[in-house]
Scaffold this motif. Structure first.
Motif, PDB file in Angstrom:
ATOM      1  N   LYS A 290       0.841  -1.208   0.000  1.00  0.00           N
ATOM      2  CA  LYS A 290       0.000   0.000   0.000  1.00  0.00           C
ATOM      3  C   LYS A 290       0.874   1.255   0.000  1.00  0.00           C
ATOM      4  CE  LYS A 290      -4.113   1.925   0.609  1.00  0.00           C
ATOM      5  NZ  LYS A 290      -5.042   2.031  -0.489  1.00  0.00           N
ATOM      6  N   SER A 291       1.966   1.239   0.760  1.00  0.00           N
ATOM      7  CA  SER A 291       2.826   2.423   0.829  1.00  0.00           C
ATOM      8  C   SER A 291       3.495   2.705  -0.520  1.00  0.00           C
ATOM      9  CB  SER A 291       3.876   2.285   1.932  1.00  0.00           C
ATOM     10  OG  SER A 291       4.716   1.171   1.702  1.00  0.00           O
ATOM     11  N   LEU A 292       3.899   1.665  -1.244  1.00  0.00           N
ATOM     12  CA  LEU A 292       4.490   1.873  -2.563  1.00  0.00           C
ATOM     13  C   LEU A 292       3.423   2.349  -3.542  1.00  0.00           C
ATOM     14  CD1 LEU A 292       6.849   1.834  -4.501  1.00  0.00           C
ATOM     15  CD2 LEU A 292       6.478  -0.629  -4.814  1.00  0.00           C
TER      16      LEU A 292
ATOM     17  N   ASP B 282      13.537   5.412  -1.859  1.00  0.00           N
ATOM     18  CA  ASP B 282      12.565   4.449  -1.345  1.00  0.00           C
ATOM     19  C   ASP B 282      12.869   3.050  -1.872  1.00  0.00           C
ATOM     20  OD1 ASP B 282       9.861   4.080   0.093  1.00  0.00           O
ATOM     21  OD2 ASP B 282       9.543   3.133  -1.870  1.00  0.00           O
ATOM     22  N   ALA B 283      13.186   2.942  -3.153  1.00  0.00           N
ATOM     23  CA  ALA B 283      13.519   1.645  -3.745  1.00  0.00           C
ATOM     24  C   ALA B 283      14.761   1.061  -3.082  1.00  0.00           C
ATOM     25  CB  ALA B 283      13.729   1.792  -5.250  1.00  0.00           C
TER      26      ALA B 283
ATOM     27  N   LYS C 230      15.973  -3.888   2.811  1.00  0.00           N
ATOM     28  CA  LYS C 230      15.195  -4.814   3.641  1.00  0.00           C
ATOM     29  C   LYS C 230      15.315  -6.241   3.118  1.00  0.00           C
ATOM     30  CE  LYS C 230      11.804  -1.461   5.294  1.00  0.00           C
ATOM     31  NZ  LYS C 230      10.391  -1.054   5.276  1.00  0.00           N
ATOM     32  N   VAL C 231      15.383  -6.393   1.796  1.00  0.00           N
ATOM     33  CA  VAL C 231      15.581  -7.721   1.214  1.00  0.00           C
ATOM     34  C   VAL C 231      16.941  -8.266   1.652  1.00  0.00           C
ATOM     35  CG1 VAL C 231      15.913  -9.006  -0.957  1.00  0.00           C
ATOM     36  CG2 VAL C 231      14.078  -7.298  -0.779  1.00  0.00           C
ATOM     37  N   ILE C 232      17.964  -7.418   1.572  1.00  0.00           N
ATOM     38  CA  ILE C 232      19.308  -7.817   1.987  1.00  0.00           C
ATOM     39  C   ILE C 232      19.316  -8.183   3.473  1.00  0.00           C
ATOM     40  CG2 ILE C 232      21.732  -7.102   2.208  1.00  0.00           C
ATOM     41  CD1 ILE C 232      20.744  -7.394  -0.732  1.00  0.00           C
ATOM     42  N   ASP C 233      18.637  -7.377   4.292  1.00  0.00           N
ATOM     43  CA  ASP C 233      18.550  -7.675   5.730  1.00  0.00           C
ATOM     44  C   ASP C 233      17.862  -9.017   5.977  1.00  0.00           C
ATOM     45  OD1 ASP C 233      19.754  -5.237   6.243  1.00  0.00           O
ATOM     46  OD2 ASP C 233      17.893  -4.231   6.839  1.00  0.00           O
TER      47      ASP C 233
ATOM     48  N   GLN D 150      20.862  -4.574  -7.356  1.00  0.00           N
ATOM     49  CA  GLN D 150      20.616  -3.177  -7.010  1.00  0.00           C
ATOM     50  C   GLN D 150      21.589  -2.267  -7.761  1.00  0.00           C
ATOM     51  OE1 GLN D 150      21.052  -2.165  -2.863  1.00  0.00           O
ATOM     52  NE2 GLN D 150      19.566  -0.520  -3.046  1.00  0.00           N
ATOM     53  N   LYS D 151      22.835  -2.651  -7.842  1.00  0.00           N
ATOM     54  CA  LYS D 151      23.830  -1.861  -8.575  1.00  0.00           C
ATOM     55  C   LYS D 151      23.492  -1.831 -10.071  1.00  0.00           C
ATOM     56  CE  LYS D 151      27.646  -2.611  -5.349  1.00  0.00           C
ATOM     57  NZ  LYS D 151      27.238  -1.566  -4.493  1.00  0.00           N
ATOM     58  N   ALA D 152      23.027  -2.955 -10.598  1.00  0.00           N
ATOM     59  CA  ALA D 152      22.663  -3.021 -12.008  1.00  0.00           C
ATOM     60  C   ALA D 152      21.502  -2.085 -12.333  1.00  0.00           C
ATOM     61  CB  ALA D 152      22.310  -4.456 -12.400  1.00  0.00           C
ATOM     62  N   MET D 153      20.563  -1.962 -11.421  1.00  0.00           N
ATOM     63  CA  MET D 153      19.451  -1.025 -11.636  1.00  0.00           C
ATOM     64  C   MET D 153      19.967   0.404 -11.683  1.00  0.00           C
ATOM     65  SD  MET D 153      16.943  -2.963 -12.180  1.00  0.00           S
ATOM     66  CE  MET D 153      15.723  -1.685 -12.357  1.00  0.00           C
ATOM     67  N   ASP D 154      20.909   0.735 -10.807  1.00  0.00           N
ATOM     68  CA  ASP D 154      21.512   2.069 -10.828  1.00  0.00           C
ATOM     69  C   ASP D 154      22.257   2.302 -12.139  1.00  0.00           C
ATOM     70  OD1 ASP D 154      20.531   2.664  -8.302  1.00  0.00           O
ATOM     71  OD2 ASP D 154      22.390   2.115  -7.279  1.00  0.00           O
ATOM     72  N   VAL D 155      22.980   1.285 -12.601  1.00  0.00           N
ATOM     73  CA  VAL D 155      23.710   1.405 -13.869  1.00  0.00           C
ATOM     74  C   VAL D 155      22.727   1.572 -15.031  1.00  0.00           C
ATOM     75  CG1 VAL D 155      25.191   0.163 -15.515  1.00  0.00           C
ATOM     76  CG2 VAL D 155      25.770   0.183 -13.079  1.00  0.00           C
ATOM     77  N   ALA D 156      21.650   0.801 -15.027  1.00  0.00           N
ATOM     78  CA  ALA D 156      20.655   0.908 -16.096  1.00  0.00           C
ATOM     79  C   ALA D 156      20.062   2.316 -16.149  1.00  0.00           C
ATOM     80  CB  ALA D 156      19.550  -0.132 -15.899  1.00  0.00           C
ATOM     81  N   MET D 157      19.752   2.884 -14.989  1.00  0.00           N
ATOM     82  CA  MET D 157      19.210   4.254 -14.963  1.00  0.00           C
ATOM     83  C   MET D 157      20.239   5.249 -15.475  1.00  0.00           C
ATOM     84  SD  MET D 157      16.091   4.290 -14.276  1.00  0.00           S
ATOM     85  CE  MET D 157      16.136   6.036 -14.527  1.00  0.00           C
ATOM     86  N   HIS D 158      21.493   5.066 -15.101  1.00  0.00           N
ATOM     87  CA  HIS D 158      22.553   5.962 -15.557  1.00  0.00           C
ATOM     88  C   HIS D 158      22.726   5.858 -17.080  1.00  0.00           C
ATOM     89  CE1 HIS D 158      26.036   8.513 -15.285  1.00  0.00           C
ATOM     90  NE2 HIS D 158      26.766   7.612 -15.915  1.00  0.00           N
ATOM     91  N   MET D 159      22.681   4.637 -17.604  1.00  0.00           N
ATOM     92  CA  MET D 159      22.815   4.456 -19.048  1.00  0.00           C
ATOM     93  C   MET D 159      21.622   5.052 -19.790  1.00  0.00           C
ATOM     94  SD  MET D 159      25.774   3.305 -19.155  1.00  0.00           S
ATOM     95  CE  MET D 159      25.838   3.254 -20.915  1.00  0.00           C
TER      96      MET D 159
END
Length: 110
Positions: free
Chosen positions: A3-5, A29-30, A36-39, A51-60
């Protein structure tokens, strides 16, 4: 989807314009949600790399659009670019739906 997302996304897309502030809020938020998944499951290299790949994809994506902005696009060229970027995002979204269907609920055996 929680619900929060759901509420966060609704507020971001309410005016059909995403501001940089809203984008950064969603990014933070993401990241918190993935933390939390890692925890929950531990610092597995695949989970951390995702998670790093998502950051790279956004940067690209950003760099690609910056490159495209320097071109003189026709209306058709702009439509082709928007269609292609949307298709890439939908590809990730469909992959997400497909992958999440495979989740098993039960005790963590890792």
């Amino acid at each position: 989807m929680s619900k929060s997302l759901e509420e966060l996304l609704a507020s971001i897309y309410a005016d059909d314009k995403v501001s940089m502030r809203e984008f950064l809020t969603l990014q933070d938020d993401a990241d918190r949600r993935w933390d939390k998944v890692i925890d929950e499951l531990g610092p597995n290299t695949t989970l951390l790399a995702f998670q790093k790949a998502m950051d790279v994809a956004m940067h690209m994506l950003h760099l690609s659009v910056e490159h495209i902005k320097k071109q003189e696009l026709t209306d058709l060229g702009e439509a082709i670019v928007k269609d292609a970027v949307t298709a890439q995002v939908e590809y990730v979204k469909a992959g997400c739906a497909l992958s999440l269907r495979a989740l098993k609920v039960g005790p963590n055996t890792l």
